[in-house]
Design a protein around this motif. Structure first.
Motif, PDB file in Angstrom:
ATOM      1  N   VAL A   1       0.994  -1.301  -0.094  1.00 43.42           N
ATOM      2  CA  VAL A   1       0.046   0.014   0.203  1.00 43.42           C
ATOM      3  C   VAL A   1       0.922   1.160   0.039  1.00 43.42           C
ATOM      4  N   GLY A   2       0.431   2.356  -0.809  1.00 46.76           N
ATOM      5  CA  GLY A   2       1.249   3.390  -0.955  1.00 46.76           C
ATOM      6  C   GLY A   2       2.397   3.297  -2.069  1.00 46.76           C
ATOM      7  N   GLY A   3       2.732   2.249  -2.665  1.00 54.07           N
ATOM      8  CA  GLY A   3       3.759   2.057  -3.384  1.00 54.07           C
ATOM      9  C   GLY A   3       3.371   2.612  -4.878  1.00 54.07           C
ATOM     10  N   SER A   4       4.348   2.194  -5.811  1.00 55.37           N
ATOM     11  CA  SER A   4       4.296   2.489  -7.100  1.00 55.37           C
ATOM     12  C   SER A   4       4.402   1.429  -8.197  1.00 55.37           C
ATOM     13  N   LEU A   5       3.949   1.573  -9.335  1.00 53.99           N
ATOM     14  CA  LEU A   5       4.205   0.489 -10.306  1.00 53.99           C
ATOM     15  C   LEU A   5       4.084   1.178 -11.687  1.00 53.99           C
ATOM     16  N   ARG A   6       4.912   0.599 -12.666  1.00 52.01           N
ATOM     17  CA  ARG A   6       4.472   1.330 -13.702  1.00 52.01           C
ATOM     18  C   ARG A   6       4.269   0.136 -14.932  1.00 52.01           C
ATOM     19  N   LEU A   7       3.190   0.372 -15.550  1.00 57.79           N
ATOM     20  CA  LEU A   7       2.989  -0.728 -16.620  1.00 57.79           C
ATOM     21  C   LEU A   7       3.145  -0.262 -17.711  1.00 57.79           C
ATOM     22  N   SER A   8       3.568  -1.171 -18.813  1.00 55.18           N
ATOM     23  CA  SER A   8       3.870  -0.793 -20.135  1.00 55.18           C
ATOM     24  C   SER A   8       3.007  -1.629 -20.975  1.00 55.18           C
ATOM     25  N   CYS A   9       2.593  -0.949 -22.128  1.00 56.55           N
ATOM     26  CA  CYS A   9       2.047  -1.784 -23.137  1.00 56.55           C
ATOM     27  C   CYS A   9       2.518  -1.455 -24.531  1.00 56.55           C
ATOM     28  N   ALA A  10       3.361  -2.458 -25.103  1.00 56.02           N
ATOM     29  CA  ALA A  10       4.021  -2.068 -26.347  1.00 56.02           C
ATOM     30  C   ALA A  10       3.107  -2.673 -27.650  1.00 56.02           C
TER      31      ALA A  10
ATOM     32  N   ASN B   1      -4.742  14.949 -25.154  1.00 58.07           N
ATOM     33  CA  ASN B   1      -5.833  14.784 -24.168  1.00 58.07           C
ATOM     34  C   ASN B   1      -5.834  13.545 -23.471  1.00 58.07           C
ATOM     35  N   THR B   2      -6.033  13.483 -22.304  1.00 55.14           N
ATOM     36  CA  THR B   2      -6.018  12.013 -21.419  1.00 55.14           C
ATOM     37  C   THR B   2      -7.399  12.093 -20.592  1.00 55.14           C
ATOM     38  N   TYR B   3      -7.797  11.062 -20.403  1.00 54.33           N
ATOM     39  CA  TYR B   3      -9.099  10.678 -19.423  1.00 54.33           C
ATOM     40  C   TYR B   3      -8.732   9.515 -18.370  1.00 54.33           C
ATOM     41  N   TYR B   4      -9.264  10.233 -17.185  1.00 59.69           N
ATOM     42  CA  TYR B   4      -9.063   8.977 -16.220  1.00 59.69           C
ATOM     43  C   TYR B   4     -10.281   9.030 -15.387  1.00 59.69           C
TER      44      TYR B   4
ATOM     45  N   LYS C   1      -7.807   9.340 -10.353  1.00 57.54           N
ATOM     46  CA  LYS C   1      -7.275  10.756 -10.757  1.00 57.54           C
ATOM     47  C   LYS C   1      -6.359  11.442  -9.552  1.00 57.54           C
ATOM     48  N   GLY C   2      -5.142  12.040  -9.990  1.00 55.88           N
ATOM     49  CA  GLY C   2      -4.266  12.411  -9.119  1.00 55.88           C
ATOM     50  C   GLY C   2      -3.245  11.175  -8.706  1.00 55.88           C
ATOM     51  N   ARG C   3      -3.519   9.934  -8.877  1.00 58.18           N
ATOM     52  CA  ARG C   3      -2.724   9.277  -8.523  1.00 58.18           C
ATOM     53  C   ARG C   3      -2.075   8.428  -9.572  1.00 58.18           C
ATOM     54  N   PHE C   4      -2.917   8.370 -10.679  1.00 56.35           N
ATOM     55  CA  PHE C   4      -2.393   7.503 -12.096  1.00 56.35           C
ATOM     56  C   PHE C   4      -2.148   8.411 -13.058  1.00 56.35           C
ATOM     57  N   SER C   5      -1.124   8.030 -14.009  1.00 60.92           N
ATOM     58  CA  SER C   5      -1.042   9.007 -15.096  1.00 60.92           C
ATOM     59  C   SER C   5      -0.632   8.113 -16.275  1.00 60.92           C
TER      60      SER C   5
ATOM     61  N   LEU D   1       1.513   3.216 -17.959  1.00 63.26           N
ATOM     62  CA  LEU D   1       0.307   3.512 -16.928  1.00 63.26           C
ATOM     63  C   LEU D   1       1.047   3.606 -15.597  1.00 63.26           C
ATOM     64  N   GLN D   2       1.489   5.005 -15.145  1.00 60.80           N
ATOM     65  CA  GLN D   2       2.538   4.991 -13.610  1.00 60.80           C
ATOM     66  C   GLN D   2       1.200   5.131 -12.886  1.00 60.80           C
ATOM     67  N   MET D   3       1.365   4.102 -11.631  1.00 60.38           N
ATOM     68  CA  MET D   3       0.380   4.339 -10.645  1.00 60.38           C
ATOM     69  C   MET D   3       1.080   4.433  -9.434  1.00 60.38           C
ATOM     70  N   ASN D   4       0.915   5.667  -8.603  1.00 63.04           N
ATOM     71  CA  ASN D   4       1.268   5.918  -7.312  1.00 63.04           C
ATOM     72  C   ASN D   4       0.091   5.891  -6.361  1.00 63.04           C
ATOM     73  N   SER D   5       0.739   5.735  -5.178  1.00 66.38           N
ATOM     74  CA  SER D   5      -0.126   5.818  -3.871  1.00 66.38           C
ATOM     75  C   SER D   5      -1.038   4.596  -4.045  1.00 66.38           C
ATOM     76  N   LEU D   6      -0.678   3.544  -4.333  1.00 66.10           N
ATOM     77  CA  LEU D   6      -1.782   2.504  -4.709  1.00 66.10           C
ATOM     78  C   LEU D   6      -2.276   1.788  -3.588  1.00 66.10           C
ATOM     79  N   LYS D   7      -3.723   1.447  -3.587  1.00 70.08           N
ATOM     80  CA  LYS D   7      -4.379   1.155  -2.580  1.00 70.08           C
ATOM     81  C   LYS D   7      -4.846  -0.380  -2.766  1.00 70.08           C
ATOM     82  N   PRO D   8      -5.170  -0.916  -1.759  1.00 66.63           N
ATOM     83  CA  PRO D   8      -5.639  -2.402  -1.976  1.00 66.63           C
ATOM     84  C   PRO D   8      -6.855  -2.431  -2.947  1.00 66.63           C
TER      85      PRO D   8
END
Length: 123
Positions: free
Chosen positions: A14-23, A57-60, A65-69, A81-88
Motif C-alpha cells: 500500500v502506498g507504493g508505485s508501479l509502472r505498466l507498459s503496453c507495447a 488529451n487524457t481521461y481518467y 485521478k491524481g494517483r495514476f497517469s 500507466l504510472q500508478m502511485n499511492s496504490l491502494k488495496p
C-alpha cells in the motif's frame, strides 16, 4: 491486426508505485487511442484511463485521478500507466486496449486487447 503486450505488473505494498507498459505492434495506424482497463476478481472490467496517440488529451476515472497517469512514446509505439499511492482496491488484472474511436471509455469500443498483467496491492 494490432498486437498488444503488457508488462510491469507485480506485488506492491500500500502506498507504493508501479509502472505498466503496453507495447503495440502491427496495424497501429488503425488505432486512435489507447486505453487502460482493469478487472478485479468477481467484478466487471472498468476503464482506468485513456490517451490518444496524436493528441495530448487524457481521461481518467475518478477513482484514480491524481494517483495514476498515462503517457505514450510514439517512437516506440508504447503506452505507459504510472500508478502511485496504490491502494488495496487497485488490485486487479490490468489490460491495455486499442480503439479507433474518439472519447471511448466502454469496453465495446475497443477492438484489440492485451493479455493482461496482474497488479496486487498488499496491506
Amino acid at each position: 491486426q494490432v498486437q498488444l503486450l503488457e508488462s510491469g505488473g507485480g506485488l506492491v505494498q500500500v502506498g507504493g508505485s508501479l509502472r505498466l507498459s503496453c507495447a503495440t505492434s502491427g496495424r497501429t495506424f488503425d488505432s486512435y487511442a489507447m486505453g487502460w482497463f482493469r478487472q478485479a476478481t468477481g467484478k466487471e472490467r472498468e476503464v482506468v484511463g485513456r490517451i490518444a496517440w496524436s493528441r495530448d488529451n487524457t481521461y481518467y476515472v475518478d477513482s484514480v485521478k491524481g494517483r495514476f497517469s498515462i503517457s505514450r512514446d510514439n517512437a516506440k509505439n508504447t503506452v505507459y500507466l504510472q500508478m502511485n499511492s496504490l491502494k488495496p482496491e487497485d488490485t486487479a488484472v490490468y489490460y491495455c486496449a486499442s480503439t479507433r474511436f474518439i472519447g471511448a471509455t466502454q469496453t465495446d469500443d475497443y477492438n484489440y486487447w492485451g493479455q493482461g498483467t496482474q497488479v496486487t496491492v498488499s496491506s
